[in-house]
Design an enzyme around this catalytic site. Sequence first.
Site, PDB file in Angstrom:
ATOM      1  N   TYR A 143       0.842  -1.211   0.000  1.00  0.00           N
ATOM      2  CA  TYR A 143       0.000   0.000   0.000  1.00  0.00           C
ATOM      3  C   TYR A 143       0.871   1.253   0.000  1.00  0.00           C
ATOM      4  O   TYR A 143       0.622   2.189  -0.769  1.00  0.00           O
ATOM      5  CB  TYR A 143      -0.918  -0.021   1.212  1.00  0.00           C
ATOM      6  CG  TYR A 143      -1.793   1.202   1.335  1.00  0.00           C
ATOM      7  CD1 TYR A 143      -2.797   1.460   0.412  1.00  0.00           C
ATOM      8  CD2 TYR A 143      -1.623   2.095   2.392  1.00  0.00           C
ATOM      9  CE1 TYR A 143      -3.612   2.584   0.526  1.00  0.00           C
ATOM     10  CE2 TYR A 143      -2.425   3.217   2.514  1.00  0.00           C
ATOM     11  CZ  TYR A 143      -3.418   3.461   1.580  1.00  0.00           C
ATOM     12  OH  TYR A 143      -4.219   4.574   1.700  1.00  0.00           O
ATOM     13  N   LYS A 147       1.090   4.296  -2.907  1.00  0.00           N
ATOM     14  CA  LYS A 147       0.849   5.712  -2.660  1.00  0.00           C
ATOM     15  C   LYS A 147       2.104   6.555  -2.911  1.00  0.00           C
ATOM     16  O   LYS A 147       2.004   7.718  -3.303  1.00  0.00           O
ATOM     17  CB  LYS A 147       0.340   5.911  -1.232  1.00  0.00           C
ATOM     18  CG  LYS A 147      -1.060   5.320  -1.001  1.00  0.00           C
ATOM     19  CD  LYS A 147      -2.067   5.881  -1.993  1.00  0.00           C
ATOM     20  CE  LYS A 147      -3.474   5.386  -1.741  1.00  0.00           C
ATOM     21  NZ  LYS A 147      -4.463   5.950  -2.692  1.00  0.00           N
TER      22      LYS A 147
END
Length: 274
Positions: A143, A147
């Site tokens: 994750y 990002k």
Amino acid sequence: MPSVLISGCSSGIGRALAEAFKGAGWQVFASAPKTADVTALEQAGFTAMPLNVTDEQSIAAVFTRLQAEKVTLDVLINNAGYAQMGPLLDIGSQGILEQMHTNVAGLIGLTRALFPLLRQSRGLVVNISSVSGVLVTPFAGAYCASKAAVHALSIALRMELAPFGVSLMEVQPGAVTSQISVNAARQVERLVPPHSLWSPLRSAITARVQASQQFAQPADVFACQLLAVIQRKRRPRLLRLGKGGWTLPLMAHLLPQALLERLLKRRFGLHRPL
């Protein structure tokens, strides 16, 4: 009436943004991948449409509909995404690809498809990133990487869109109430099976999943703050909102990397041999 298309409106930040823009008198195109969620959005009074950002045909259908309805698209909010949690070696290459497909490639694919409409209106692209792209933690590597990629792509894309009069703002939320940790928590049982080398740290992995919802800012508050910034004539290139939106990146910037890693390993039970 200004118009906005928001991806990922099933719940959380996306749904709150749709509510905030609708309340401010905008024409809101609220999208979601699941039929049931699209129906719920329609029943709530939104112009709802199915959209799966990993499906090129789904993206093309959205563009075709907007073009047919002669929509002047003023703002595109790339909000769709999810959090792939767990040890990276347990997630594996396929899990990494899936994370990047949704959070990164899907963002570019949707922006590319809707660019003709944004160019006509000299509009704004808003990429919802995360402070997790700045402060990297264990058990959220996939994750965090997605990002961080959104951050890098946002910088490049902002420069590439400038000659066409289209602007871009990146938003890095801190802790904001959403379903992202709830959905990620469901993955822990699957991603950390009993035979995993990290199974003794299952509680620590669960704690990382839940960390983003501790003392989180309500999504409706976040949405109203973001709407206020979008409606300004002068907008920042990078906007940080939500709990820890500024303090966590500041920690990542000021603390020596070795110290930061030591603190994080202790926080998530990685400071002892397994």
